[in-house]
Write a protein that holds these residues in place. Structure first.
Motif, short mmCIF file in Angstrom:
data_model
loop_
_atom_site.label_atom_id
_atom_site.label_comp_id
_atom_site.label_asym_id
_atom_site.label_seq_id
_atom_site.Cartn_x
_atom_site.Cartn_y
_atom_site.Cartn_z
N GLU A 62 0.83 -1.20 0.00
CA GLU A 62 0.00 0.00 0.00
C GLU A 62 0.87 1.26 0.00
OE1 GLU A 62 -2.56 -3.28 1.30
OE2 GLU A 62 -0.55 -2.66 1.87
N SER A 63 1.90 1.28 0.84
CA SER A 63 2.78 2.44 0.93
C SER A 63 3.47 2.70 -0.40
CB SER A 63 3.83 2.23 2.03
OG SER A 63 3.22 2.13 3.30
N ALA A 67 3.11 6.00 -2.77
CA ALA A 67 4.31 6.73 -3.20
C ALA A 67 4.35 6.90 -4.71
CB ALA A 67 5.56 5.99 -2.72
N ASN A 68 3.69 5.98 -5.43
CA ASN A 68 3.63 6.04 -6.90
C ASN A 68 2.47 6.90 -7.39
OD1 ASN A 68 5.91 4.45 -7.28
ND2 ASN A 68 4.75 2.53 -7.33
N GLY A 69 1.79 7.57 -6.46
CA GLY A 69 0.75 8.49 -6.84
C GLY A 69 -0.66 7.93 -6.89
N HIS A 70 -0.85 6.70 -6.41
CA HIS A 70 -2.18 6.09 -6.42
C HIS A 70 -2.93 6.49 -5.14
CE1 HIS A 70 -0.95 3.85 -9.89
NE2 HIS A 70 0.00 3.19 -9.22
N GLU A 71 -4.02 7.20 -5.30
CA GLU A 71 -4.76 7.70 -4.14
C GLU A 71 -5.62 6.64 -3.49
OE1 GLU A 71 -7.79 11.37 -2.92
OE2 GLU A 71 -7.21 11.05 -5.01
N TYR A 72 -6.28 5.82 -4.32
CA TYR A 72 -7.19 4.80 -3.81
C TYR A 72 -6.67 3.41 -4.18
CZ TYR A 72 -10.31 8.79 -3.24
OH TYR A 72 -10.85 9.99 -2.88
N ASN A 164 -7.39 3.31 -7.97
CA ASN A 164 -6.30 3.67 -8.89
C ASN A 164 -5.32 2.51 -9.04
OD1 ASN A 164 -6.42 6.52 -6.90
ND2 ASN A 164 -7.22 6.51 -8.99
N HIS A 165 -5.34 1.60 -8.06
CA HIS A 165 -4.43 0.45 -8.08
C HIS A 165 -5.10 -0.67 -7.29
CE1 HIS A 165 -0.60 -1.54 -8.71
NE2 HIS A 165 -0.54 -1.83 -7.41
N ILE A 166 -4.94 -1.91 -7.76
CA ILE A 166 -5.61 -3.04 -7.11
C ILE A 166 -4.58 -4.11 -6.75
CG2 ILE A 166 -7.34 -4.87 -7.37
CD1 ILE A 166 -8.77 -3.08 -9.40
N LEU A 167 -4.64 -4.56 -5.50
CA LEU A 167 -3.81 -5.65 -5.00
C LEU A 167 -4.70 -6.89 -4.91
CD1 LEU A 167 -2.11 -3.65 -2.09
CD2 LEU A 167 -1.19 -4.05 -4.39
N ILE A 168 -4.29 -7.95 -5.59
CA ILE A 168 -5.13 -9.14 -5.71
C ILE A 168 -4.42 -10.35 -5.12
CG2 ILE A 168 -6.54 -10.51 -7.31
CD1 ILE A 168 -5.87 -8.28 -9.43
N ASP A 169 -5.16 -11.17 -4.43
CA ASP A 169 -4.57 -12.38 -3.86
C ASP A 169 -4.42 -13.46 -4.93
OD1 ASP A 169 -3.53 -14.03 -1.79
OD2 ASP A 169 -5.46 -15.05 -1.67
N ALA A 170 -3.23 -13.56 -5.51
CA ALA A 170 -2.80 -14.70 -6.33
C ALA A 170 -3.51 -14.90 -7.67
CB ALA A 170 -2.90 -16.00 -5.51
N VAL A 171 -4.41 -14.02 -8.04
CA VAL A 171 -5.14 -14.20 -9.31
C VAL A 171 -4.83 -13.03 -10.24
CG1 VAL A 171 -7.40 -14.38 -10.41
CG2 VAL A 171 -7.00 -15.46 -8.18
N ASN A 172 -4.48 -13.35 -11.49
CA ASN A 172 -4.27 -12.31 -12.51
C ASN A 172 -5.61 -12.01 -13.17
OD1 ASN A 172 -1.32 -11.75 -12.60
ND2 ASN A 172 -1.21 -13.95 -13.01
N GLY A 175 -8.69 -6.88 -17.91
CA GLY A 175 -9.77 -5.92 -18.11
C GLY A 175 -10.08 -5.05 -16.92
N LEU A 176 -9.07 -4.80 -16.08
CA LEU A 176 -9.29 -3.94 -14.92
C LEU A 176 -9.19 -2.46 -15.32
CD1 LEU A 176 -7.24 -5.89 -12.23
CD2 LEU A 176 -9.73 -5.80 -12.48
N PRO A 177 -9.85 -1.58 -14.56
CA PRO A 177 -9.85 -0.16 -14.91
C PRO A 177 -8.59 0.59 -14.49
CG PRO A 177 -11.15 -0.52 -12.93
CD PRO A 177 -10.73 -1.88 -13.41
N CYS A 178 -7.63 -0.13 -13.89
CA CYS A 178 -6.42 0.53 -13.39
C CYS A 178 -5.31 -0.49 -13.29
CB CYS A 178 -6.69 1.16 -12.02
SG CYS A 178 -7.18 -0.04 -10.76
#
Length: 257
Positions: A62-63, A67-72, A164-172, A175-178
């Motif tokens: 998350e940090s 730092a890369n500019g992703h707010e959400y 703005n960025h999504i962290l996913i548990d083990a699945v690629n 077609g995501l919006p970010c």
């Protein structure tokens, strides 16, 4: 310092109204009860320090995203890929930057009581969250992996504001919006994914307890649809319910009760 009673000292320790200087002084007190209070206090303090350290380590993804500019930054996880019965449930959650919940971890590592408490805290404090439920019939239609991805996409679509960025548990996921990251064992490495795992697990457990009321003989309240010996014995003896996944062995060759 006046020599306080054990009861008075216990109250001070419990209210955290005691200084380190006072504790240093109390270490010279030869009363066994005082030494037990100090030991208990130091054990609790050590556990809190470990929890703080673990939480910081689980905030790295998350940090870095901030730092890369992703707010959400959203975390996403699922519950229920392996059971023989019931839905697969996915949850997505955006936590505030100052979110802090010591002890948060992969939902499977938490007791039911702690999970339920964290479930309420996460829902109350999250910027946004979404929960998606995919039925056993849909799982049979498209297979469990595709059903899991459908649930994840649907949970993400419920988020507002959009991540703005999504962290996913083990699945690629495509077609995501970010931007996104798939993290192996992410529910033990990211607080956002861990929070999503709690939302998904508790939501699914609630569903399985309702199904248990309809079909109590299978023990869904305790096994949550997994293939325990008790569940399998009753499945073979009584056949499958409408909530069983017909495409899963050993459900495939059974009949409806």
């Amino acid at each position: 310092m006046d020599k306080k009673s054990i009861a008075a000292l216990k109250q001070l320790f419990e209210s955290e109204g005691i200084s380190e200087e006072c504790i240093t002084h109390l270490k010279m007190d030869d009363r066994k009860g005082v030494q037990q209070l100090i030991k208990s206090y130091e054990t609790k303090k050590h556990k809190a320090e470990i929890a703080e350290k673990n939480f910081m380590e689980m905030s790295v993804f998350e940090s870095r995203a901030y730092a890369n500019g992703h707010e959400y930054v959203a975390g996403i996880d699922e519950a229920g890929r392996g059971p023989l019965a019931g839905p697969v449930v996915a949850a997505a959650v955006i936590l505030p930057r100052d979110f802090k919940l010591l002890g948060l971890n992969d939902s499977k590592q938490l007791s039911e009581q702690v999970r339920n408490h964290f479930f309420n805290v996460i829902k109350e404090q999250a910027i946004s969250y979404g929960v998606s439920i995919i039925s056993s019939q849909k799982i049979d239609e498209v297979n469990i992996f595709e059903a899991t991805k459908l649930a994840m996409h649907d949970a993400i679509s419920q988020l507002s504001p959009n991540p703005n960025h999504i962290l996913i548990d083990a699945v690629n996921l495509n077609g995501l919006p970010c931007t996104s990251e798939a993290i192996t064992k992410g529910d033990a490495k990211s607080i956002s994914i861990a929070a999503a795992s709690v939302l998904a697990k508790v939501s699914r457990d609630q569903i399985m307890k309702k199904i248990h009321n309809e079909y109590p003989v299978y023990g869904f309240e305790s096994n949550m649809g997994y293939g325990t010996k008790y569940h399998l014995n009753n499945l073979m003896a009584r056949g499958a319910t409408p909530y069983h996944r017909q495409s899963f062995s050993p459900v495939r060759n059974t009949t409806h009760p």
